[in-house]
Design a protein around this motif. Structure first.
Motif, short mmCIF file in Angstrom:
data_model
loop_
_atom_site.label_atom_id
_atom_site.label_comp_id
_atom_site.label_asym_id
_atom_site.label_seq_id
_atom_site.Cartn_x
_atom_site.Cartn_y
_atom_site.Cartn_z
N CYS A 18 -10.93 -31.50 -30.46
CA CYS A 18 -10.87 -30.95 -29.16
C CYS A 18 -9.58 -29.82 -29.30
O CYS A 18 -8.58 -30.07 -29.77
CB CYS A 18 -10.57 -31.95 -28.21
SG CYS A 18 -10.58 -30.97 -26.37
N CYS A 37 -13.44 -34.20 -24.65
CA CYS A 37 -12.80 -33.14 -24.92
C CYS A 37 -12.69 -31.99 -23.74
O CYS A 37 -14.00 -31.30 -23.65
CB CYS A 37 -13.47 -32.31 -25.95
SG CYS A 37 -12.73 -30.77 -26.65
N THR A 51 -17.76 -33.27 -23.59
CA THR A 51 -17.24 -31.84 -23.68
C THR A 51 -17.37 -31.27 -22.42
O THR A 51 -18.37 -31.11 -21.78
CB THR A 51 -17.71 -31.06 -24.63
OG1 THR A 51 -17.36 -31.79 -25.97
CG2 THR A 51 -16.90 -29.78 -25.03
#
Length: 128
Positions: A18, A37, A51
């Protein structure tokens, strides 16, 4: 007292995959390869291997979800994507919402690429 963390806060492992945004929050597993992330500035991630790359986006649980549109959100589920601006996915699996201001929840494998309004369910409506 007020605590200020301009870069962000990580609870659990810092993900090795990340590039963290500014003013982010990540609550994740202890395994850095499955960590969350929060790449977008002001983004938030919970769950596992999620994410949030859009600015001010959020993934609040589940596994393998991606909120890439600005202001987009995913409540949970598995392998969902909210890529339109202000789009949302509320659970289910393998959902893709790519139009702006669109939302979908529940079910599996619905791809809402040209969605112009909200989908309430993947169950068809019938007239009694």
């Amino acid at each position: 007292a007020m605590f200020r963390f301009p870069k962000g806060v990580v609870v659990g492992a810092r993900s090795s995959r990340c590039t963290y945004g500014e003013a982010t929050l990540s609550v994740s597993t202890e395994d850095d390869t499955l960590g969350n992330c929060p790449e977008g500035d002001g983004s938030v991630t919970f769950g596992r291997s999620n994410t949030a790359s859009g600015k001010w986006s959020s993934v609040l649980g589940g596994y393998g979800n991606t909120a890439s549109g600005s202001y987009s959100s995913i409540s949970g589920g598995l392998d969902n994507t909210a890529s339109g601006e202000s789009s949302s996915v509320s659970g289910g699996s393998s959902k893709v919402v790519s139009s702006d201001n669109a939302s979908v929840f529940g079910g599996e494998d619905n791809f809402e690429k040209e969605l112009k309004s909200n989908i309430l369910s993947d169950i068809p409506f019938t007239k009694d």
